[in-house]
Design a protein around this motif. Sequence first.
Motif, PDB file in Angstrom:
ATOM      1  N   ASP A 306       1.013  -1.161  -0.061  1.00  0.00           N
ATOM      2  CA  ASP A 306      -0.062   0.085  -0.044  1.00  0.00           C
ATOM      3  C   ASP A 306       0.908   1.366   0.096  1.00  0.00           C
ATOM      4  N   PHE A 307       1.867   1.117   0.757  1.00  0.00           N
ATOM      5  CA  PHE A 307       2.745   2.384   0.896  1.00  0.00           C
ATOM      6  C   PHE A 307       3.473   2.719  -0.411  1.00  0.00           C
ATOM      7  N   LEU A 308       3.758   1.683  -1.205  1.00  0.00           N
ATOM      8  CA  LEU A 308       4.443   1.894  -2.359  1.00  0.00           C
ATOM      9  C   LEU A 308       3.525   2.371  -3.435  1.00  0.00           C
ATOM     10  N   ILE A 309       2.086   1.889  -3.508  1.00  0.00           N
ATOM     11  CA  ILE A 309       1.250   2.695  -4.330  1.00  0.00           C
ATOM     12  C   ILE A 309       1.048   3.898  -4.078  1.00  0.00           C
ATOM     13  N   LEU A 310       0.664   4.255  -3.004  1.00  0.00           N
ATOM     14  CA  LEU A 310       0.464   5.639  -2.418  1.00  0.00           C
ATOM     15  C   LEU A 310       1.537   6.310  -2.799  1.00  0.00           C
ATOM     16  N   ARG A 311       2.743   6.128  -2.450  1.00  0.00           N
ATOM     17  CA  ARG A 311       3.906   6.934  -2.689  1.00  0.00           C
ATOM     18  C   ARG A 311       3.991   7.226  -4.466  1.00  0.00           C
ATOM     19  N   ALA A 312       3.798   6.068  -5.373  1.00  0.00           N
ATOM     20  CA  ALA A 312       3.731   6.538  -6.851  1.00  0.00           C
ATOM     21  C   ALA A 312       2.756   7.239  -7.071  1.00  0.00           C
ATOM     22  N   LEU A 313       1.680   7.272  -6.561  1.00  0.00           N
ATOM     23  CA  LEU A 313       0.371   8.137  -6.913  1.00  0.00           C
ATOM     24  C   LEU A 313       0.940   9.457  -6.919  1.00  0.00           C
ATOM     25  N   ARG A 314       1.487   9.831  -5.574  1.00  0.00           N
ATOM     26  CA  ARG A 314       1.880  11.202  -5.086  1.00  0.00           C
ATOM     27  C   ARG A 314       2.987  11.697  -5.894  1.00  0.00           C
ATOM     28  N   GLU A 315       4.139  10.866  -6.002  1.00  0.00           N
ATOM     29  CA  GLU A 315       5.375  11.153  -6.706  1.00  0.00           C
ATOM     30  C   GLU A 315       4.847  11.661  -7.978  1.00  0.00           C
ATOM     31  N   SER A 316       4.012  11.179  -8.817  1.00  0.00           N
ATOM     32  CA  SER A 316       3.563  11.210 -10.261  1.00  0.00           C
ATOM     33  C   SER A 316       2.580  12.406 -10.216  1.00  0.00           C
ATOM     34  N   GLY A 317       1.929  12.893  -9.213  1.00  0.00           N
ATOM     35  CA  GLY A 317       0.970  13.862  -9.443  1.00  0.00           C
ATOM     36  C   GLY A 317      -0.556  13.304  -9.788  1.00  0.00           C
ATOM     37  N   GLY A 318      -0.467  11.971  -9.606  1.00  0.00           N
ATOM     38  CA  GLY A 318      -1.656  11.286  -9.938  1.00  0.00           C
ATOM     39  C   GLY A 318      -2.538  11.247  -8.634  1.00  0.00           C
ATOM     40  N   PHE A 319      -3.735  10.511  -8.565  1.00  0.00           N
ATOM     41  CA  PHE A 319      -4.669  10.241  -7.661  1.00  0.00           C
ATOM     42  C   PHE A 319      -5.288   9.036  -7.763  1.00  0.00           C
ATOM     43  N   ALA A 320      -6.141   8.480  -6.970  1.00  0.00           N
ATOM     44  CA  ALA A 320      -6.836   7.327  -6.679  1.00  0.00           C
ATOM     45  C   ALA A 320      -8.315   7.826  -6.773  1.00  0.00           C
ATOM     46  N   ILE A 321      -9.211   6.553  -7.319  1.00  0.00           N
ATOM     47  CA  ILE A 321     -10.459   6.924  -7.608  1.00  0.00           C
ATOM     48  C   ILE A 321     -11.286   5.695  -7.449  1.00  0.00           C
ATOM     49  N   ALA A 322     -12.412   5.873  -7.190  1.00  0.00           N
ATOM     50  CA  ALA A 322     -13.317   4.590  -6.925  1.00  0.00           C
ATOM     51  C   ALA A 322     -14.679   4.832  -7.777  1.00  0.00           C
ATOM     52  N   VAL A 323     -14.883   3.558  -8.206  1.00  0.00           N
ATOM     53  CA  VAL A 323     -16.014   3.624  -9.310  1.00  0.00           C
ATOM     54  C   VAL A 323     -17.084   2.605  -8.735  1.00  0.00           C
ATOM     55  N   GLU A 324     -18.490   2.777  -9.083  1.00  0.00           N
ATOM     56  CA  GLU A 324     -19.566   1.819  -8.594  1.00  0.00           C
ATOM     57  C   GLU A 324     -19.558   0.832  -9.552  1.00  0.00           C
ATOM     58  N   GLU A 325     -20.516  -0.167  -9.081  1.00  0.00           N
ATOM     59  CA  GLU A 325     -20.466  -1.404  -9.912  1.00  0.00           C
ATOM     60  C   GLU A 325     -21.161  -1.058 -11.200  1.00  0.00           C
ATOM     61  N   GLU A 326     -22.249  -0.401 -11.012  1.00  0.00           N
ATOM     62  CA  GLU A 326     -23.016   0.000 -12.377  1.00  0.00           C
ATOM     63  C   GLU A 326     -22.180   0.761 -13.433  1.00  0.00           C
ATOM     64  N   GLU A 327     -21.228   1.589 -12.935  1.00  0.00           N
ATOM     65  CA  GLU A 327     -20.354   2.352 -13.859  1.00  0.00           C
ATOM     66  C   GLU A 327     -19.472   1.243 -14.505  1.00  0.00           C
ATOM     67  N   ILE A 328     -19.093   0.276 -13.713  1.00  0.00           N
ATOM     68  CA  ILE A 328     -18.206  -0.594 -14.081  1.00  0.00           C
ATOM     69  C   ILE A 328     -18.699  -1.289 -15.344  1.00  0.00           C
ATOM     70  N   PHE A 329     -19.891  -2.066 -15.219  1.00  0.00           N
ATOM     71  CA  PHE A 329     -20.659  -2.806 -16.241  1.00  0.00           C
ATOM     72  C   PHE A 329     -21.225  -1.995 -17.181  1.00  0.00           C
ATOM     73  N   ASP A 330     -21.691  -0.677 -17.048  1.00  0.00           N
ATOM     74  CA  ASP A 330     -21.820   0.047 -18.305  1.00  0.00           C
ATOM     75  C   ASP A 330     -20.862   0.538 -19.054  1.00  0.00           C
ATOM     76  N   ALA A 331     -19.704   0.587 -18.279  1.00  0.00           N
ATOM     77  CA  ALA A 331     -18.508   0.883 -19.134  1.00  0.00           C
ATOM     78  C   ALA A 331     -18.062  -0.325 -20.005  1.00  0.00           C
ATOM     79  N   ARG A 332     -18.141  -1.621 -19.512  1.00  0.00           N
ATOM     80  CA  ARG A 332     -17.815  -2.614 -20.358  1.00  0.00           C
ATOM     81  C   ARG A 332     -18.739  -2.837 -21.293  1.00  0.00           C
ATOM     82  N   ALA A 333     -20.067  -2.658 -21.255  1.00  0.00           N
ATOM     83  CA  ALA A 333     -21.103  -2.733 -22.295  1.00  0.00           C
ATOM     84  C   ALA A 333     -20.788  -1.775 -23.534  1.00  0.00           C
ATOM     85  N   ARG A 334     -20.366  -0.678 -22.806  1.00  0.00           N
ATOM     86  CA  ARG A 334     -20.207   0.610 -24.163  1.00  0.00           C
ATOM     87  C   ARG A 334     -19.169   0.324 -24.784  1.00  0.00           C
ATOM     88  N   ILE A 335     -18.113  -0.210 -24.353  1.00  0.00           N
ATOM     89  CA  ILE A 335     -16.767  -0.557 -24.920  1.00  0.00           C
ATOM     90  C   ILE A 335     -16.872  -1.576 -26.013  1.00  0.00           C
TER      91      ILE A 335
END
Length: 401
Positions: A306-335
């Motif tokens: 976990d600490f290595l993931i969080l370190r990479a996110l911050r060093e890169s200027g990135g972020f962490a984001i969560a998505v709902e189940e409906e969003e996941i399967f809507d995206a799968r169907a769309r693609i």
Amino acid sequence: MTASHITHLECTTTGEKVEAGTLHNLSPAGSPLFARYNLDALKGRLTPDSFAGRDAGFWRYRELLPVRDAANIASLGEVFTPLVPLRGIGSGTVVVKDEGRLPTGSFKARGLGVAISMAKELGVTRIAIPTNGNAGAATAAYATRAGIESYVFCPDDTPQTNVRETALQGGKVWRVNGMIDDCGKIVHQGEEAMGWFNVATLREPYRVEGKKTMGFELAEQLGWELPDAIFYPTGGGTGLIGMWKAFDELEAVGLIGPKRPRMIAVQAAGCAPIVRAFAAGEDRAERWENASTAAAGIRVPAAIGDFLILRALRESGGFAIAVEEEEIFDARARIAGEEGLLLCPEGAAPVAAYLKALENGLIGKDERTIIFNCGNGLKYPMPDHSRTLDMHAPIDWESFA
């Protein structure tokens, strides 16, 4: 010999050096170990032309991989995984790297292919792993290829395809009434009694070395340049950690410059310990209780890295984001429906995350973005939209429209 330039292993928390030619799990401090290489010796010698004529697949980067004796490499015909632009999203700036084209149908082939080859080199004859599915299949396949006995423990709701392919490829499989970290405890408890080597995520040094080849390969496919952002489905996070390590190594040998992509960790809302820790500014992520998501590969309540993931996110200027189940399967169907590309649920999660980030202004339409699809969509249940036709009855052709 492979021309590997490995020199030693290094603790990711204390920096303590450990000998590379002997068998290790965690460091003496109880942290993951990283393999280190003589990068100075490769600077100026390892060039884009160095790879001309080499077979595609992750073993082409052999100088920066740990296996010394090529006879120990367990290979199943690895290939470059393609970059597939998404025409309907991002105006051509969004590209999927489809890891489902690898042996055993997922990016787990990278980490386990290298880890098991190293296990063979170090004299291991029996291994064990906790898994949510795809890692078990890769373990069984590569272990069988290497002549190593494999034991696999998975949650009892692991997709049937994963369980059955693991067993068919020679793995001894147990379903466990718990989460992947509960399976991990069983593997750890059995180390002394069963004499197996534990190849759980980041509990040995070499799975991350296999996963980092995603970064090598991506850089080479993009002409030794890196994208602006990478959306990565994050459970244990080995691939995200590995790519961040790979970029430093590529710069050190002179293959790329200092530019780095923003690393974005994508999790399901029902299991988002990294997202919660990132938002709280924490360096570690507390275990996520009652984890739940159909995207089994990212249902990891607690990650040792976990600490290595969080370190990479911050060093890169990135972020962490969560998505709902409906969003996941809507995206799968769309693609699937718009692009003809079948993603696994874990690979659809980053698509959903990209769309959410775009809407919230966290990513720009002009940013060159890579989305990782980590597994073959055919391994997962799909909705049945087929209809029936009676060949003996008159056909109403208008109903086909």
